[in-house]
Design an enzyme around this catalytic site. Structure first.
Site, short mmCIF file in Angstrom:
data_model
loop_
_atom_site.label_atom_id
_atom_site.label_comp_id
_atom_site.label_asym_id
_atom_site.label_seq_id
_atom_site.Cartn_x
_atom_site.Cartn_y
_atom_site.Cartn_z
N GLY A 1 0.82 -1.21 0.00
CA GLY A 1 0.00 0.00 0.00
C GLY A 1 0.85 1.25 0.00
O GLY A 1 2.05 1.22 0.30
N ASP B 1 -8.61 11.00 10.76
CA ASP B 1 -8.62 10.61 9.35
C ASP B 1 -9.40 9.30 9.16
O ASP B 1 -8.90 8.34 8.58
CB ASP B 1 -7.19 10.51 8.81
CG ASP B 1 -7.12 10.67 7.29
OD1 ASP B 1 -8.15 11.04 6.69
OD2 ASP B 1 -6.05 10.42 6.72
N GLY C 1 0.21 5.01 1.52
CA GLY C 1 -0.74 5.82 2.28
C GLY C 1 -0.28 7.25 2.34
O GLY C 1 0.66 7.66 1.65
N GLY C 2 -0.99 7.99 3.15
CA GLY C 2 -0.66 9.39 3.29
C GLY C 2 0.71 9.63 3.88
O GLY C 2 1.26 10.71 3.75
N LYS D 1 5.41 0.23 7.68
CA LYS D 1 5.10 1.52 7.07
C LYS D 1 6.34 2.39 7.16
O LYS D 1 6.77 2.78 8.25
CB LYS D 1 3.94 2.15 7.83
CG LYS D 1 3.44 3.42 7.25
CD LYS D 1 2.14 3.85 7.91
CE LYS D 1 0.98 2.95 7.52
NZ LYS D 1 -0.33 3.61 7.65
N GLY E 1 3.45 7.39 3.63
CA GLY E 1 4.57 6.70 3.01
C GLY E 1 4.14 5.35 2.47
O GLY E 1 2.94 5.07 2.32
#
Ligand SMILES: *[C@@H]1O[C@H](CO)[C@@H](O)[C@H](O)[C@H]1NC(C)=O
Ligand SMILES: *[C@@H]1O[C@H](CO)[C@@H](O)[C@H](O)[C@H]1NC(C)=O
Ligand SMILES: *[C@@H]1O[C@H](CO)[C@@H](O)[C@H](O)[C@H]1NC(C)=O
Ligand SMILES: *[C@@H]1O[C@H](CO)[C@@H](O)[C@H](O)[C@H]1NC(C)=O
Ligand SMILES: *[C@@H]1O[C@H](CO)[C@@H](O)[C@H](O)[C@H]1NC(C)=O
Ligand SMILES: *[C@@H]1O[C@H](CO)[C@@H](O)[C@H](O)[C@H]1NC(C)=O
Ligand SMILES: *[C@@H]1O[C@H](CO)[C@@H](O)[C@H](O)[C@H]1NC(C)=O
Ligand SMILES: *[C@@H]1O[C@H](CO)[C@@H](O)[C@H](O)[C@H]1NC(C)=O
Ligand SMILES: *[C@@H]1O[C@H](CO)[C@@H](O)[C@H](O)[C@H]1NC(C)=O
Length: 892
Positions: free
Chosen positions: A593, A709, A595-596, A613, A598
């Site tokens: 994935g 979020d 994401g916002g 992450k 990284g």
């Protein structure tokens, strides 16, 4: 416009016979006449008008009273012999009570009269409240001049402010307010500043007229041009009717007409600024000659050669006014011509003209509630600061100790109040709680006594509350404690978990109680992140000291050191090295994935799958902050929250290691990227899971955590399709580099971001509720939060529209083939719509949402168990339906 007050004398001598005597006690309704700097007497009566000019003492706290030198007195009426000058302060304001919504003529008069003996003409600015009115440039000692405005105040007061711009000491001689009829001088928008007001006489004249000839006390200057001649009547104009403008009879009964019968009558003026100035002109006519049967007078008006109005045939002894509904603009010069029409036997006439330029006063006053609260606080504590005029506006002159939020031309709001070291005595004023947008409140180092009031907890945006160094006593309101998040200690760069004395019941998530009997640190909301350029982030210590002699519940000064030590005792699960990460992720082989924050890689620790992450190195935050944040997150454990296993930090590179969620995020499952369609029951179950995760963050954690979020990509599904919230507690800490995030604000994703946030600039748990409501709507409908590439429709608008126009079956995802219980669908739509309510107060709490969702699920389960509708199609067969199972986080 410059007025020469010498003319008063002429007027007095020549016009005396016409003057009506008006007694001081019967002032015309609504007239406000202020003689500035008048101290010796409470008032002075003007001989000419009979108007009573009162001292300005009750309208202003600052400035000094002065009087003009005696040599200039003869040129001016006595109410202008005094003035108030402002050697101190950049801005000094009069506050004058008026009737909101009434149209006023507001006149400020300046007579220098060498009052300071310097014979040096000052220049300064005049503001009406928060808006620039004009620049005052004195050019003559003896003759006064004034500025006039036609304006409708929106509040029950106006502020007339004098601004020191560094070119001499501001002063003012008189302020006059005269109510007008609201149907006169109507503009499309904006207020009117007087350019010229002419009594057209057609002969040489020095006569000027004002009150009582003019019921509105407008001042009419005589005006004549070469080539004009005079017409007049001894009769009264408008003896019966009183029209909107009510031009004075004495002004209207003289008129000009061209000497040459066939010539046009012309007047003009130059624009101040051809590109920006706008004008309204009011032309007043009245026929003053009794026309014979064979006579007629009619004419057209042209402006710069183009037809403007007409034909006009002025009625006999009755005034009529010609003006435009929109301002005239865009010309360097405005040339008006009155041209006789074909069948007119007489040349045009003109009785009076008024020319005004448009002033747009765009900057709003501070929100009324905030103003009222500040005025009360000012008087409660007898504040000696230069607190005058509007508290927030204009920005450059906001009150000392205040910070405000400005949002275009909407009313500013007070967000910060610093009354530290201000000698405050007495209790904490309840009016402070009326400053509802307050984020920062510093009352430290005063002599405040009494208890810490409950009402402070009504300030729901409060981030920092500083009550240090006062003589406050008693317990801290429980709600204030409940609201507390954490304290950041600058000295050690670490987080302190709130701890308390006997009456404090606050525990951080997880274990780690840091109780210390006689010390107390109560933070309000504090966060540690450095967010782009938004620095909401402050430390908060509410340091309360009880009087030493009060033995039973004595609070000592806070011992921050020991608190920090205890907080640090929380052991970190694991810090990983880069080579370990490489091993875990098999050299960052598989991306799962982006994401916002990284890129996310798949990994294995032993037999357990993890998600790694890697946070973009753009983050500016230091290790200490990162670590304290991570430590907090690692203590958060709930079956519906993804578990943080460990972290990595080397040379500004950061990583977070989470449990791995096999079935990816909810978005993929809703959008149809996955072959399987989630059935209604599973959808409700996932909604429940996510809500419970959020409930834990909001209510289970002390301090509470706001997710910030909530969206389908942050709801992850494990192998049993149980949902867990991801990325909580991060948005505020880590700047994001993804286009899906707003670049200039704290955090959040368009479509999910609480619109109220734009107003308040502060995210609360109710902002999470809003986002959750949007997610619920997506779960129900299978539609994205924002649809359409051009006309972007928000899902809540769509559902609202469908609710008004359709029925529930068209709202629920059609891929479910109507395989759901109608009752549960109604209920869950209801919950979702309540969550997205624009009004914070109408949104349910997360606990209410959980309770309602539970009922929805029960309704749906009852239906499927009864089996009337059979098994849903395309459902995920392996879904674990046991609601009571506590899923233990995979990795720890
Ligand atoms: C103006 O109005 C306010 C509120 O109504 C009142 O408190 C104040 O005394 C008034 N000021 C004057 C000078 O009349
Ligand atoms: C000031 O104005 C008066 C009246 O208009 C005039 O007589 C006088 O000459 C002016 N003084 C100066 C210095 O311009
Ligand atoms: C003038 O005031 C009256 C009553 O106060 C109000 O009804 C009317 O709308 C106002 N008209 C304008 C043009 O503002
Ligand atoms: C016009 O003005 C002159 C000079 O001021 C005056 O003598 C005469 O009476 C006026 N005429 C009329 C018709 O008002
Ligand atoms: C005229 O107004 C415009 C817009 O406010 C401004 O940019 C310009 O400088 C002004 N021109 C002059 C000559 O003052
Ligand atoms: C002048 O002519 C116009 C139109 O031709 C007419 O409406 C108007 O009444 C005439 N005026 C007089 C005074 O005859
Ligand atoms: C005056 O205006 C009327 C109406 O627009 C027009 O018909 C007429 O020709 C004009 N007369 C002159 C002399 O411009
Ligand atoms: C804490 O540190 C921040 C950033 O360095 C600073 O802006 C703030 O004023 C400090 N607070 C206190 C109370 O020292
Ligand atoms: C806290 O962090 C700041 C900036 O990162 C640093 O300058 C300071 O030395 C740190 N203080 C302590 C006690 O670690």
């Amino acid at each position: 416009m410059v007025m020469r007050f010498k003319h008063f004398i002429f007027a007095l001598l020549a016009g005396l016979a016409l003057i009506l005597a008006v007694h001081a006690q019967d002032q015309p309704a609504g007239f406000i006449s202020i003689a500035c700097g008048l101290l010796a007497n409470p008032s002075v009566t003007d001989e000419h008008t009979g108007l009573n000019y009162i001292s300005d003492a009750t309208f202003i706290d600052t400035g000094t009273s002065q009087s003009i030198s005696s040599g200039f007195r003869g040129d001016n009426p006595p109410f202008l012999w005094n003035l108030r000058s402002f050697p101190q302060g950049n801005r000094n304001c009069y506050s004058i009570n008026v009737t909101a919504g009434t149209k006023y003529l507001i006149r400020a008069t300046f007579v220098y009269g060498n009052y300071d003996g310097k014979d040096n003409f000052p220049q300064f600015d005049l503001h009406l409240g928060q808006n620039m009115w004009d620049t005052i440039q004195v050019e003559n000692s003896s003759s006064g001049f004034n500025k006039e405005l036609i304006h409708v105040p929106s509040r029950n007061y106006i502020h007339v402010c004098l601004i020191d711009t560094g070119f001499g000491t501001p002063f003012i001689s008189a302020i006059e307010l005269r109510p007008l009829i609201n149907t006169s001088y109507v503009t499309k928008s904006g207020s009117l500043a007087l350019v010229d007001r002419w009594d057209v006489v057609g002969s040489k004249s020095d006569l000027r007229y004002w009150y009582p000839d003019d019921v509105h006390d407008r001042r009419w200057d005589p005006y004549n041009e070469v080539g004009w001649t005079n017409l007049s009547t001894p009769l009264i104009i408008d003896s019966q009717i009183h029209k909107d403008y009510q031009p004075p009879s004495i002004v209207m009964r003289t008129a000009a007409t061209p000497v040459d019968d066939s010539a046009p009558l012309e007047f003009n003026w130059d624009s101040d600024n051809a590109t920006s100035s706008e004008y309204y002109v009011y032309i007043h006519f009245a026929e003053v000659v009794k026309l014979k049967a064979n006579q007629s007078r009619s004419f057209n008006i042209t402006l710069n050669g183009k037809y403007w109005d007409g034909p006009i045939a002025p009625p006999y002894l009755s005034s009529s006014t010609v003006s435009s509904t929109s301002p005239i603009s865009g010309e360097a010069k405005y040339d008006f011509s009155f041209i006789k029409t074909q069948n007119s036997t007489l040349p045009p006439i003109l009785n009076a003209i008024e020319i005004y330029s448009v002033k747009y006063f765009l900057q709003s006053e501070t929100e009324q509630g905030d103003v009222d609260a500040m005025e009360k606080i000012k008087s409660t504590y007898a504040m000696k600061r230069n607190w005058q005029g509007d508290p927030c506006a204009p920005k450059a002159y906001s009150w000392e100790g205040l910070n405000c939020s400005y949002n275009g031309y909407s009313p500013p709001r007070i967000t910060s109040l610093n009354l530290s070291s201000s000698g405050l005595i007495g209790q904490i004023s309840a009016d402070i709680s009326k400053l509802v947008m307050l984020q920062y409140l510093d009352l430290s180092n005063n002599s405040l006594t009494g208890s810490v009031p409950d009402f402070l907890s009504q300030l729901r945006y409060l981030i920092v509350l500083n009550l240090e160094r006062n003589q406050l006593s008693g317990p801290i309101p429980a709600e204030l404690i409940a609201r507390s998040l954490r304290v950041f200690d600058n000295a050690t760069n670490s987080t302190i978990i709130p701890s308390g004395g006997d009456n404090i019941n606050s525990k951080p998530c997880g274990s780690g109680s840091c109780k210390k009997k006689d010390s107390i640190v109560v933070p309000i909301v504090v966060s540690l992140g450095v967010l782009l350029n938004v620095a909401l982030i402050v430390i908060a210590t509410l340091l309360l000291r009880r009087k030493r002699q009060d033995k039973t519940k004595a609070f000592a000064m806070v011992d921050t050191k020991s608190n920090i030590q205890k907080a640090s005792l929380e052991s970190i699960q694991r810090q990983f090295t880069y080579s370990e990460l490489r091993n875990i992720t098999n050299n960052f082989e598989r991306i799962v994935g982006k994401g916002g924050f990284g890129t996310v890689y798949h990994g294995n620790i032993g037999n357990t799958q993890v998600a790694v992450k890697m946070i973009s190195p753009s983050s500016t935050q230091g290790f200490q902050q990162f670590q304290s944040e991570v430590k907090l997150l690692m203590r958060v454990h709930h079956k519906n929250l993804t578990t943080l296993v460990g972290y990595y930090y080397e040379e500004n590179n950061m990583g977070l290691i989470y449990e791995y969620m096999v079935n990816g995020d909810l978005k993929a499952h809703l959008s149809g990227e996955n072959a399987n369609i989630l059935n209604w029951e599973h959808r409700l179950q996932i909604a429940m899971d996510a809500a419970q995760g959020l409930e834990y963050l909001h209510n289970g954690c002390k301090p509470p955590i706001i997710h910030r979020d909530v969206k389908p990509t942050n709801i992850l599904l494990n192998e049993n399709f149980h949902a867990k919230l991801a990325d909580f507690g991060l948005s505020k800490t880590f700047p994001t580099d993804s286009g899906t995030h707003m670049s200039t604000v704290v955090a959040g994703t368009p479509g999910y971001l609480d619109p109220e946030y734009y107003i308040s600039n502060w995210l609360t748990s109710r902002s999470d509720i809003y986002s959750f409501g949007v997610v619920l709507l997506e779960i129900i409908t299978g539609r994205p939060a924002i649809e359409g590439s051009h006309e972007k429709t928000h899902i809540s608008q769509w559902v609202r529209f469908m609710l008004d126009n359709g029925d529930i079956k068209n709202i629920v995802d059609t891929r479910l083939c109507r395989n759901f219980s109608i009752n549960s669908a109604w209920k869950v739509v209801e919950i979702a719509m309540a969550c997205v309510s624009p009004t914070l107060a109408e949104r349910p709490t997360i606990s209410q949402v959980v309770a309602e969702l539970k009922e929805c699920l029960a309704i749906e389960l009852a239906r499927t168990v009864e089996g009337h509708e059979g098994k849903p199609t395309n459902s995920i067969e392996s879904m674990d339906m046991d609601l009571t199972t506590e899923v233990i986080p995979l990795a720890r």
